[in-house]
Design a protein around this motif. Structure first.
Motif, PDB file in Angstrom:
ATOM      1  N   MET A  58       0.843  -1.209   0.000  1.00 40.98           N
ATOM      2  CA  MET A  58       0.000   0.000   0.000  1.00 40.98           C
ATOM      3  C   MET A  58       0.871   1.248   0.000  1.00 40.98           C
ATOM      4  SD  MET A  58      -3.238   0.745  -0.037  1.00 40.98           S
ATOM      5  CE  MET A  58      -3.426  -1.031  -0.085  1.00 40.98           C
TER       6      MET A  58
ATOM      7  N   GLU B 212      20.173   7.533  12.294  1.00 36.40           N
ATOM      8  CA  GLU B 212      18.743   7.325  12.104  1.00 36.40           C
ATOM      9  C   GLU B 212      18.548   5.891  11.637  1.00 36.40           C
ATOM     10  OE1 GLU B 212      15.939   9.651  12.462  1.00 36.40           O
ATOM     11  OE2 GLU B 212      15.140   7.613  12.414  1.00 36.40           O
ATOM     12  N   ILE B 213      17.643   5.150  12.270  1.00 36.47           N
ATOM     13  CA  ILE B 213      17.487   3.740  11.897  1.00 36.47           C
ATOM     14  C   ILE B 213      16.127   3.430  11.291  1.00 36.47           C
ATOM     15  CG2 ILE B 213      19.131   2.959  13.655  1.00 36.47           C
ATOM     16  CD1 ILE B 213      16.771   1.985  15.301  1.00 36.47           C
TER      17      ILE B 213
ATOM     18  N   VAL C   1      11.150   7.270   8.306  1.00 43.61           N
ATOM     19  CA  VAL C   1      11.385   8.591   8.898  1.00 43.61           C
ATOM     20  C   VAL C   1      12.465   9.325   8.112  1.00 43.61           C
ATOM     21  CG1 VAL C   1      12.311   9.780  10.933  1.00 43.61           C
ATOM     22  CG2 VAL C   1      10.568   8.014  11.219  1.00 43.61           C
TER      23      VAL C   1
ATOM     24  N   ARG D  85      12.053  12.694   5.629  1.00 47.96           N
ATOM     25  CA  ARG D  85      12.789  13.921   5.926  1.00 47.96           C
ATOM     26  C   ARG D  85      13.649  14.361   4.759  1.00 47.96           C
ATOM     27  NH1 ARG D  85      16.365  13.007   9.849  1.00 47.96           N
ATOM     28  NH2 ARG D  85      16.823  15.207   9.877  1.00 47.96           N
TER      29      ARG D  85
ATOM     30  N   PRO E 298       6.031   2.340   6.714  1.00 51.08           N
ATOM     31  CA  PRO E 298       6.377   2.897   8.029  1.00 51.08           C
ATOM     32  C   PRO E 298       6.907   1.797   8.959  1.00 51.08           C
ATOM     33  CG  PRO E 298       4.132   3.482   7.391  1.00 51.08           C
ATOM     34  CD  PRO E 298       4.603   2.447   6.428  1.00 51.08           C
TER      35      PRO E 298
END
Lengths: 766, 459
Positions: free
Chosen positions: B1, B192-193, B197, B201, B285
């Motif tokens: 999706m 950042e993992i 996210v 950004r 996500p």
């Protein structure tokens, strides 16, 4: 700086120039210790060449106390030429006098707590209490690691980078948007099951009572659709469902692959179930699954491909929201006030901002401060922005301000270089960020405003009130999981699926909950800290009880269970700890032994030499040697034995618990050998081990818990000068049956908790 | 999706034509005030002035490998071009002309606090320094970022796959081994993992009138809080000033982004062949549970960011510096990474360790292949890069810090001769940092006081 340093030296009643350090002590250290702990060779990470003065020894009192113990007990030197009796005595005497002949009551030193930035956890909680909506918009922030204190509250370890700053803007915006969305009409979405996507090609089915939809009857079947959520917020999902085979059935609800809720259903007719969950703005995938592990054991066991027990059909679902599960907040920000005039709206904005900024900054604020933030509102308004959007911008300003993100504890102007007593508002914040990991509530603010909060009786009463509040869960959760290092189980420490198929994410959560709820229980009943070692109550749900082999606990809910099995009860019988101290495929007696020594008793076991090697994952499972035999052969090497003689036996005593904490009496067909010997005490298994901890090592345990608690509360590593307050706390506990509230109250009343220093800690401890 | 964001993005790309103006489009949103993922903002601009140059810019990529490798399976025989590749490096065979294998570099410096523990070996990987009293030194990636990153949307990006770990080692918190990037001697940049996210950004539309409008509103907020921070800084004791400096640096970086949204900077270079729709798919996500997929997603995002000139400096930690990742997702492996690295020469552990290292090298080969396939008008993205791959230790068994496993790929626009096994005399890894910094035009007299010699062997 100089004042403090002199003060401590004087208190120690020694003059470094003539205390015999250079004449007698250091030469002996050089002769007998440098061979393993000097410059090039630093066994256990200890380099004694760096201690060049008497004061430097005192400064690292912890380490030298350990050295003293080792020298006294003839554990060191462990090889090579040994000191003569008189030499040994000379070393012991010197260390005794330097380290222990100290009048601690003369030493008052607050230490410096670095300007505290809110942790991720504190940020989320503070936003929750500030806005009255638990929106978790700080989840985009990175996880913080533990600092020198062993806790993520360690203020030295919290940084801000441009990326963090950017996320603060986003998190503030998302949170405020969520509040605004609550003041707009809710959305309502209706989906018929047959219109949704289905992973299998099965046809929807028809049932009596005008029920038409998909029947979920095995794990792979997923009923899903993409849903647009207008804002971050809580939404309620309501469904019409029908158990089609057995009356008892269950559904798992996922949003973007994360479980947001499990529903148990017991009905023979179509019925309604509902669930409230947090969803981010935008298109998200909602999915429903048949989940056998949620079914009552008897039903799950009956399941076959033919009978499909626990099947559940879905007719339709409704989604409504956003809404606030906590109800309307008393701190509600009115984004759509019923005022028309320009002057009226400006007044409303000013009023809202004043109240908001006072709470966000956790202190009284000046008019001039409010006006500066009001300027943001005004400029947005004059640029044609709506009231809501202009106000949101000004509030965003408050939420990215250093006054909000940092909890500063600056003293009166003239105290830049000395200790000073924190003012009442600063105390309110220290207290609330300790016990709630969040901002103070109105009661704390009001006590601070009246200047009553620094009063000991008031502080005690507040501690007692605060630990009963559900907000204290954040504290117990963070404190325990970080002190005891089990937070990572089920997250990054995941037992091997092939060896331990029983270990599920739900089991990991239950294990962690057991530990936290047991501690909450101790606090709620103001029990002795010794209950952490041994007790007859724990918290279990069906899955964890089954895992432990305890009957009579049904359902997913965690509840207090009286234990008849003395193997359980206390931290070392808990799945969380036992799993965290195992490898992914087997137990690790060494790690368990170190865990008990370090986490329970506060010992510092140095790192092994880098070339010491680790046991193979398969150790103990191959022919020839058992795991125990392999470890025992390792200990015959004196260099290994020096630490492992005290580590391994404790681990062996816990061998009745397997790699995920189940009780066992055999391993690989061989009976478990749970015998061990420490300090001349021989025992078999966990029960006598707990008894030994309580009778022989009680002081060490209590001292360690006190240190952990003080360090967590302050947000810094403890220093030598903290010994005084620690001794006071211990004395109070001894007179109060080690009751947990005594510990919490005494930590809050301690000198370093109520004071702040501006002296560098390392220098201060000289 | 697909999310709405992705859908609208795709439409936008289709509407505008893919190769047209990606870098301009990809400047981040001012509303959320994106700033460099890792670096403080400095005034220094790119070496090429806006509008002056159409040559592709230089990029620096560093890949950190935790827990060392098994030397006997890593070391190659022979030197120069005709070396014989080793089992662990086998996945690089098809790329051998693009890679140098370096031997002889050491990560041991007791004066700079680098001893044999995981924390110091990790922190020293890009800084040359261990951690003492929570201080190390600025890392190579950040040094380069401050020098060349000024004209891109992000000065640098720092990515990883594991959160900080709990516990202590050698007197330091293990969490410190969670990053190799240091913004200053006291400020660590945690990687950042979360793939989504970081994707959101990096790749937000920032050129719309709405974004500009929001940016101008945001500016009033930044002005106020910047003033607040300065006021607080004046009141703070010397011990706390550096914390407020972190805040000030960060809010200034946000301010710069806002200014750029309002008055966009003319890009000094536009990639001639930007990514297509198929390259630009937002990851789902959340953090994938599938380890291989997770690392692949982070790698792909890093490639996209470099490709679109969203950043010119990227650091990727394959895992935490003390990773205990269960590697049984690799065929034939049944242990966690740290456990197997203390192999004691046991055949089973050695086999696990070698398979795991080889898997990581294969992931590196994937990265190089992708970089090589991206055409920047005559040269490839790989040709315009220096890519450093390595570990802070050689053999995990003994935490051996000498003769590190180091790979250097990309010729840095002809500055490095690739395709060789280069054995240098035993010397600090920081000499390589010093040399790489020079290739990016940094003219410091040394690297953090520990790297003092140029490795002329590279040229």
């Amino acid at each position: 700086l100089a004042t403090c340093a002199l003060f401590l030296s004087a208190a120690a009643n020694t003059l470094s120039a003539s205390d015999g350090f250079e004449e007698s002590f250091q030469p002996l250290v050089e002769k007998y210790c440098y061979r393993c702990h000097g410059g090039e060779r630093t066994r256990g990470g200890v380099d004694l060449t760096t201690y060049e003065t008497s004061d430097s020894v005192f400064e690292d009192r912890e380490l030298w106390l350990e050295a003293l113990w080792l020298i006294e007990n003839e554990e060191m030197p462990s090889k090579g030429e040994l000191p003569s009796l008189s030499e040994r005595k000379e070393m012991i005497d010197w260390l005794e006098s330097r380290l222990n002949e100290v009048d601690w009551s003369q030493i008052r030193e607050a230490g410096h707590v670095s300007l505290p930035r809110l942790t991720k956890n504190e940020y989320n909680n503070t936003i929750r209490d500030l806005l009255g909506l638990d929106i978790q918009s700080g989840n985009i922030l990175l996880e913080e690691g533990e600092g020198d204190s062993g806790f993520t509250t360690d203020r030295d370890n919290l940084f801000i980078t441009p990326a963090t700053m950017e996320k603060y803007f986003t998190a503030a915006d998302v949170a405020l948007e969520a509040v605004i969305a609550l003041q707009k009409p809710t959305i309502s979405i209706h989906l018929e099951s047959e219109e949704m996507f289905m992973t299998e090609s099965d046809q929807p089915e028809e049932y009596p009572d005008e029920f038409f939809g998909y029947n979920l009857n095995r794990g792979q079947m997923t009923l899903y659709d993409s849903i647009e959520f207008p804002a971050d917020g809580y939404y309620t999902l309501r469904m019409r469902v029908l158990p089609t085979v057995t009356s008892e059935s269950a559904l798992r609800v996922r949003l973007n692959n994360d479980v947001v809720g499990d529903l148990s259903i017991d009905s023979t007719e179509p019925t309604f179930v509902s669930l409230t969950f947090l969803a981010p703005k935008g298109y998200q995938q909602l999915a429903l699954n048949y989940e056998r592990s949620l079914l009552p054991h008897a039903i799950a066991k009956q399941y076959s491909r033919q009978n499909k027990t626990g099947s559940i059909a879905v007719d339709w679902l409704d989604i409504q929201g956003p809404l606030n599960p906590a109800g309307v907040s008393e701190h509600n920000i009115d984004f759509f006030p019923d005022v028309k005039s320009k002057r009226g709206t400006r007044k409303a904005a000013a009023r809202t901002l004043r109240r908001f900024a006072r709470r966000a900054f956790r202190r009284p604020i000046e008019n001039s401060e409010v006006n500066r933030y009001l300027a943001i509102y005004k400029s947005a308004r004059s640029n044609g922005e709506t009231y809501a959007s202009s106000l949101k911008l000004a509030l965003t300003g408050v939420m990215v301000s250093p006054h909000f993100l940092f909890r500063h504890e600056f003293g009166p102007d003239n105290t830049l270089a000395a200790d000073f007593a924190l003012n009442d508002f600063q105390i309110a914040s220290r207290l609330s960020y300790f016990l709630w990991m969040s901002m103070p509530d109105e009661e704390l603010f009001s006590l601070a405003k009246k200047g009553k909060l620094s009063h000991p009786d008031v502080l005690r009463a507040q501690v007692q009130r605060m630990v009963k509040d559900p907000k204290a869960t954040s504290f117990t959760n963070a404190f325990l999981s970080q002190w005891l290092d089990y937070d990572a189980i089920g997250v990054s420490v995941i037992p091997d699926k092939k060896v331990f198929p029983e270990f599920t994410p739900a089991l990991a959560i239950a294990m962690k909950d057991e530990t936290r709820l047991s501690f909450d229980h101790i606090i709620r009943h103001n029990q002795s800290l010794l209950s952490l070692i041994d007790t007859d109550t724990t918290y279990l749900n069906e899955q964890l009880a089954t895992h432990y082999g305890i009957d009579g606990v049904e359902g997913t809910e965690m509840r207090a269970v009286s234990l008849t099995d003395k193997q359980r009860g206390g931290l070392i019988g808990m799945g969380s700890v036992l799993t965290a101290t195992s490898t992914s495929t087997r137990t690790n007696p060494v790690v368990r032994g170190i865990w008990v020594l370090e986490k329970i008793l506060g010992d510092h076991i140095g790192d092994p030499p880098d070339d010491a090697g680790q046991l193979d994952e398969n150790a103990g499972t191959k022919e020839g040697l058992t795991l125990r035999e392999e470890l025992e052969s390792h200990r015959t090497n004196p260099e290994c034995g020096i630490c492992h003689d005290k580590i391994d036996p404790i681990g062996f005593g816990l061998e009745n618990f397997d790699g995920i904490g189940r009780f066992r009496t055999t391993d690989n067909g061989l009976p478990i050998d749970n015998r061990g010997e420490v300090d001349g005490f021989t025992f078999s298994g966990a029960i006598p081990l707990k008894g030994w901890l309580l009778s022989e090592r009680r002081d060490a345990f209590i001292e360690n818990v006190n240190k952990q608690m003080l360090s967590f509360a302050l947000g810094r590593k403890l220093e030598t000068f903290d010994q005084g307050p620690l001794l006071d706390i211990k004395a109070k506990l001894e007179n109060n049956e080690y009751k947990v509230l005594t510990l919490l109250e005494e930590v809050v009343l301690s000198y370093p908790f109520l004071h702040q220093g501006n002296t560098n800690n390392v220098q201060a401890s000289l | 999706m697909k999310s709405a964001k992705t859908i609208s993005r795709r439409r936008m790309l289709r509407g505008l034509g893919v190769s047209m103006a990606l870098p301009k489009l990809e400047i981040m949103s001012a509303l959320t005030a994106t700033a460099a993922l890792g670096a403080t903002q400095t005034a220094s601009a790119s070496s090429s002035k806006p509008g002056q140059s159409s040559a592709a810019p230089m990029r620096f990529i560093s890949i950190f490998q935790p827990n060392g490798i098994y030397p006997k399976a890593w070391d190659v025989t022979g030197e120069g071009k005709n070396y014989e590749i080793s089992p662990t490096l086998k996945p690089l065979e098809p790329l051998r002309n693009d890679v140098n294998i370096l031997s002889g570099l050491d990560n041991y410096n007791i004066l700079a606090g680098v001893n044999g523990n995981h924390v110091s070996l990790t922190s020293a990987f890009l800084t040359g320094h261990g951690v003492k009293n929570r201080r190390a030194a600025i890392s190579l990636d950040q040094k380069i970022a401050k020098h060349i990153g000024g004209n891109t949307a992000f000065q640098s990006i720092v990515l990883g796959t594991e959160p900080p770990r709990q516990g202590m080692t050698g007197g330091n918190p293990i969490s410190m081994a969670g990053t190799v990037s240091w913004n200053s001697p006291t400020t660590r940049i945690n990687p950042e993992i979360n793939p989504r996210v970081v994707f959101d950004r990096l790749f937000r539309n920032n050129s719309s009138p709405e974004a500009k409008h929001q940016a101008s509103l945001q500016k009033s907020v930044v002005d106020i809080v910047l003033e607040d921070a300065k006021g607080l800084r004046r009141q703070a004791s010397t011990l706390d000033k550096h914390k407020l400096d972190e805040y000030l640096d960060s809010i200034r970086a946000v301010e710069l982004q806002i200014e750029r949204t309002i008055n966009p900077v003319e890009p000094d270079w536009i990639p001639p062949h930007g990514p297509t729709d198929a390259d630009f798919v937002a990851p789902a996500p959340g953090i994938p549970r599938d380890r291989a997929l997770h690392l692949r997603l982070m790698t792909d995002i890093m490639i996209l960011a470099l490709w679109t000139d969203t950043t010119r400096v990227a650091t990727l930690m394959n895992a935490h510096g003390f990773s205990r990742q269960n590697c049984s997702f690799i065929d034939g492996v049944t242990d966690n990474h740290h456990g197997m690295s203390h192999h004691k020469e046991l055949p089973k552990s050695v086999a696990n360790y070698t398979l795991t290292s080889t898997w990581y090298v294969a992931q590196f080969a994937y990265l190089l292949n992708r970089l090589k396939s991206i055409d920047e008008e005559g040269s490839s993205l790989l040709d315009n890069s220096i890519v450093l791959f390595g570990s802070g230790m050689k053999d995990g068994n003994g935490h051996i810090g000498n003769n590190l496993p180091i790979l250097l790929a990309g010729n840095g626009q002809g500055q490095i001769k690739t395709g060789r096994h280069i054995r240098v005399d035993s010397q600090p890894l920081a000499n390589l940092h010093f040399t790489i910094a020079q290739k990016f035009g940094i003219e410091d007299p040394d690297f953090n006081g520990v790297g003092t010699r140029t490795l002329s062997e590279l040229g």
